[in-house]
Motif scaffolding. Sequence first.
Motif, PDB file in Angstrom:
ATOM      1  N   GLY A 106       0.694  -1.399  -0.088  1.00 35.50           N
ATOM      2  CA  GLY A 106       0.111  -0.159   0.334  1.00 35.50           C
ATOM      3  C   GLY A 106       0.986   1.355  -0.019  1.00 35.50           C
ATOM      4  O   GLY A 106       0.585   2.138  -0.545  1.00 35.50           O
ATOM      5  N   MET A 107       1.247   0.863   1.062  1.00 32.02           N
ATOM      6  CA  MET A 107       2.238   2.423   0.928  1.00 32.02           C
ATOM      7  C   MET A 107       3.379   2.512  -0.317  1.00 32.02           C
ATOM      8  O   MET A 107       3.316   3.447  -1.123  1.00 32.02           O
ATOM      9  N   MET A 108       3.792   1.349  -1.185  1.00 35.96           N
ATOM     10  CA  MET A 108       4.291   1.754  -2.677  1.00 35.96           C
ATOM     11  C   MET A 108       3.379   2.097  -3.366  1.00 35.96           C
ATOM     12  O   MET A 108       3.703   3.049  -4.380  1.00 35.96           O
ATOM     13  N   ALA A 109       1.960   1.985  -3.233  1.00 37.04           N
ATOM     14  CA  ALA A 109       0.990   2.046  -4.345  1.00 37.04           C
ATOM     15  C   ALA A 109       0.810   3.248  -3.950  1.00 37.04           C
ATOM     16  O   ALA A 109       0.726   4.947  -5.462  1.00 37.04           O
ATOM     17  N   LEU A 110       1.013   4.771  -3.342  1.00 32.15           N
ATOM     18  CA  LEU A 110       0.535   5.299  -2.847  1.00 32.15           C
ATOM     19  C   LEU A 110       2.129   6.514  -3.638  1.00 32.15           C
ATOM     20  O   LEU A 110       1.457   7.470  -3.586  1.00 32.15           O
ATOM     21  N   GLY A 111       3.076   5.250  -3.515  1.00 27.50           N
ATOM     22  CA  GLY A 111       4.419   6.586  -4.485  1.00 27.50           C
ATOM     23  C   GLY A 111       5.437   7.443  -3.856  1.00 27.50           C
ATOM     24  O   GLY A 111       5.022   7.577  -2.461  1.00 27.50           O
TER      25      GLY A 111
END
Length: 194
Positions: A142-147
Motif C-alpha cells: 500500500g505504501m508503494m502504491a501511494l508513490g
Amino acid sequence: MSLAEKITGLLARPNQQPDPAGGPEAPWYLKYGSRVLGIVASFFAILFGLWNVVSILTLNVSCLVAGIIQMVAGFIVMALEAPCCFPCIEQVDQLAGKVETKPMYFRAGLYCALAVPPIFMCFGLASLFGSGLIFATGAVYGMMALGKKASREDMAAAATSPTQMGGDQAGGQMQMGGDQHITLMEDPDVWRPT
C-alpha cells in the motif's frame, strides 16, 4: 557475481518489465523487501495456521476454521510472491503473472483482506503473528502504491491558496483575504479552558 546480484536474480520474475502496472517506480529496497517479507509472512502464516488447526484438540472450532483460512492465505501469498515454490502447478505462474500486471493497491488490498478474518475468529498469538505479517506485507504494498512523496516546494505550493497570497507581503507575513475568518489561535480567550 556479487551476493546482491544473486539475490535480485532469484527474486526477479522472468520477463519482468521495470513497472508493468504503470505506477510510480518504487525504491529497490521496498520492491525486494516486500517480496521477502511476503515469503517470510506466508511461511509463518502456514506454520501458525497449522498450530491453530491443532487447537481442535481443545474443541475450539473457531480456531480450527481460522487456522485453515490462515493456511490458505499463506499459500496464496506464497504463490503470488514466490511462484518458483510451486513448479508442478502451471496455473500458479500464470496467476502470479496476472497479479503482477495489476496495480500495487490491488495486491495490498488482497493481502490485508486475507489477513483480517483469522485474527477476529481466533484472537491469539498464533493468528496475530501469522496474519499480522501478511497484513504488514499488504501495508508495504500500500505504501508503494501511494508513490513517492512530493518535494518541499511542491507541497508548499499546493498548501498555499490564491486567496491567502497578497501582492505586498510585509515582513514575511502573508496577508489574509477578506473572506477568511479569525482563527482560534489568534484569539486566546476563545480556546483557553475555563
